[in-house]
Motif scaffolding. Structure first.
Motif, short mmCIF file in Angstrom:
data_model
loop_
_atom_site.label_atom_id
_atom_site.label_comp_id
_atom_site.label_asym_id
_atom_site.label_seq_id
_atom_site.Cartn_x
_atom_site.Cartn_y
_atom_site.Cartn_z
N TRP A 193 36.02 46.54 45.39
CA TRP A 193 37.03 45.62 44.88
C TRP A 193 38.31 46.41 44.63
O TRP A 193 38.34 47.30 43.78
N LYS A 238 42.19 34.62 48.28
CA LYS A 238 41.45 34.92 47.05
C LYS A 238 42.39 35.43 45.96
O LYS A 238 43.16 36.37 46.17
N GLY A 298 32.45 40.67 34.43
CA GLY A 298 33.62 41.37 34.98
C GLY A 298 34.53 40.36 35.67
O GLY A 298 34.06 39.53 36.45
N VAL A 299 35.81 40.44 35.32
CA VAL A 299 36.79 39.52 35.91
C VAL A 299 37.90 40.35 36.52
O VAL A 299 38.50 41.20 35.84
N ASN A 353 31.54 32.81 43.25
CA ASN A 353 32.25 33.60 42.22
C ASN A 353 33.70 33.90 42.58
O ASN A 353 34.25 34.88 42.10
N ARG A 389 33.99 47.19 41.79
CA ARG A 389 33.00 46.64 42.73
C ARG A 389 32.91 45.13 42.59
O ARG A 389 33.18 44.55 41.53
N GLY A 390 32.53 44.52 43.70
CA GLY A 390 32.37 43.08 43.76
C GLY A 390 30.90 42.75 43.99
O GLY A 390 30.02 43.61 43.91
N GLY A 430 38.03 37.32 41.24
CA GLY A 430 36.58 37.36 41.47
C GLY A 430 35.84 37.66 40.17
O GLY A 430 36.43 38.19 39.22
N ILE A 431 34.58 37.31 40.16
CA ILE A 431 33.75 37.44 38.95
C ILE A 431 32.49 38.21 39.32
O ILE A 431 31.86 37.91 40.33
C1 BTN Z 1 33.80 39.64 43.71
O1 BTN Z 1 34.72 38.94 44.11
O2 BTN Z 1 32.85 39.94 44.45
C2 BTN Z 1 33.78 40.06 42.27
C3 BTN Z 1 34.92 41.00 41.90
C4 BTN Z 1 34.86 41.44 40.46
C5 BTN Z 1 35.87 42.51 40.13
C6 BTN Z 1 35.88 42.83 38.66
S1 BTN Z 1 37.28 43.82 38.19
C7 BTN Z 1 36.58 44.09 36.63
C8 BTN Z 1 35.09 44.33 36.85
N1 BTN Z 1 34.84 45.71 37.18
C9 BTN Z 1 34.32 45.85 38.41
O3 BTN Z 1 33.99 46.91 38.94
N2 BTN Z 1 34.22 44.64 38.99
C10 BTN Z 1 34.67 43.58 38.12
#
Ligand code: BTN
Length: 265
Positions: A68, A127, A144-145, A119, A61-62, A130-131
């Motif tokens: 994500w 892109k 989360g990265v 982020n 998820r983002g 994401g963080i």
């Molecule tokens: C965004 O761009 O909105 C953030 C994306 C973040 C994705 C990372 S992957 C590792 C961690 N686990 C998740 O479910 N999300 C973050």
């Protein structure tokens, strides 16, 4: 003393998944799983300086609950960092992590990488990473990265075609995911130390000197409210986005007030 036994939680996590492998590197305990729903959720009960990685996420998820794409070949990593401070520090945490990652990617040779508030790591308009910073327990945050490295997110979601990029598109020989994991964890530790020793102000100043020229942005704030359109002016000392509207008034927006930012010029 309020301690969490990591072994118990690893066992809990492995009820739902198989193939967890644990290594200890640079003061981190890194738990690598073949497949997880979301590394952030699995990392939630772990103590500080733990990291959870999955080769594939099925429910990554983002920000603002967006899905994500996390197919094989990308880096899906969550790191638990100590964070005794309260909510006031939240707005700038993803920006501080983004600042660290931007420097890390530049060291790897990716000179065109830039941070898009709040982020996103971008190369041009595409892109790369994401963080997602979340807080599940007092005293810790989960960072989360997600980095597209060798994977093609657009193979899973064709609508992403043209909007995403990956390290392998820009570097002749990107590091393998294990080495990249270690580099990113090192960056997260350094960012943590920098933030808690010197605060966010120097990071904000550095970010403000590196944004590209003022751009026009469109912000979605609340449902059923027309988007805000204005000139991006950088961030304030709390990491809020500063935008000058057509009426010349400057407004500062918190990341949780903006569900979507689009660069329109
Ligand atoms: C965004 O761009 O909105 C953030 C994306 C973040 C994705 C990372 S992957 C590792 C961690 N686990 C998740 O479910 N999300 C973050």
């Amino acid at each position: 003393m309020n301690t969490i036994c990591p072994e118990t939680k690893i066992r809990d996590a492995s009820l739902a998944v198989t193939g967890a492998e644990t290594t200890f590197v640079d003061g981190w305990s890194i738990h690598t799983f073949e497949q997880l729903p979301s590394t952030n959720s699995v990392a939630a009960p772990f103590p500080a300086w733990s990291a959870v990685r999955a080769r594939v996420q099925t429910a990554g998820r983002g920000r603002t609950g967006r899905a994500w794409v996390s197919n094989r070949g990308g880096l899906w990593l969550s790191a638990v960092l100590p964070c005794p401070a309260e909510e006031s520090v939240w707005p700038f945490l993803p920006l501080a992590v983004g600042w660290g990652l931007q420097r890390c990617f530049r060291h790897l040779g990716l000179h065109g990488v830039r941070l898009r508030w709040p982020n996103d790591l971008m190369v041009g308009r595409q892109k790369l990473a994401g963080i997602l910073v979340e807080r599940f327990n007092p005293g810790c945050i989960v960072v989360g990265v997600g980095v597209n490295v060798f994977n093609f997110p657009e193979a899973v979601r064709t609508d992403l075609g043209g909007f995403v990029t990956r390290l392998a598109d820009h570097l002749d020989q990107p590091d393998n995911l294990e080495i990249l994991t270690r580099k990113i964890l090192r960056v997260l530790r350094n960012t943590h130390d920098e933030l808690w020793c010197r605060g966010f102000r120097p990071i904000a100043a550095e970010l403000n000197s590196t944004w590209l020229e003022p751009q026009k942005v469109r912000l979605l704030t609340q449902p059923d409210v027309p988007p805000v359109v204005g000139q991006f002016l950088g961030i304030d000392a709390e990491g809020r986005l500063r935008v000058r509207g057509d009426d010349h008034a400057v407004t500062a927006f918190d990341a949780n007030q903006v569900s979507l930012l689009t660069e329109i010029e």
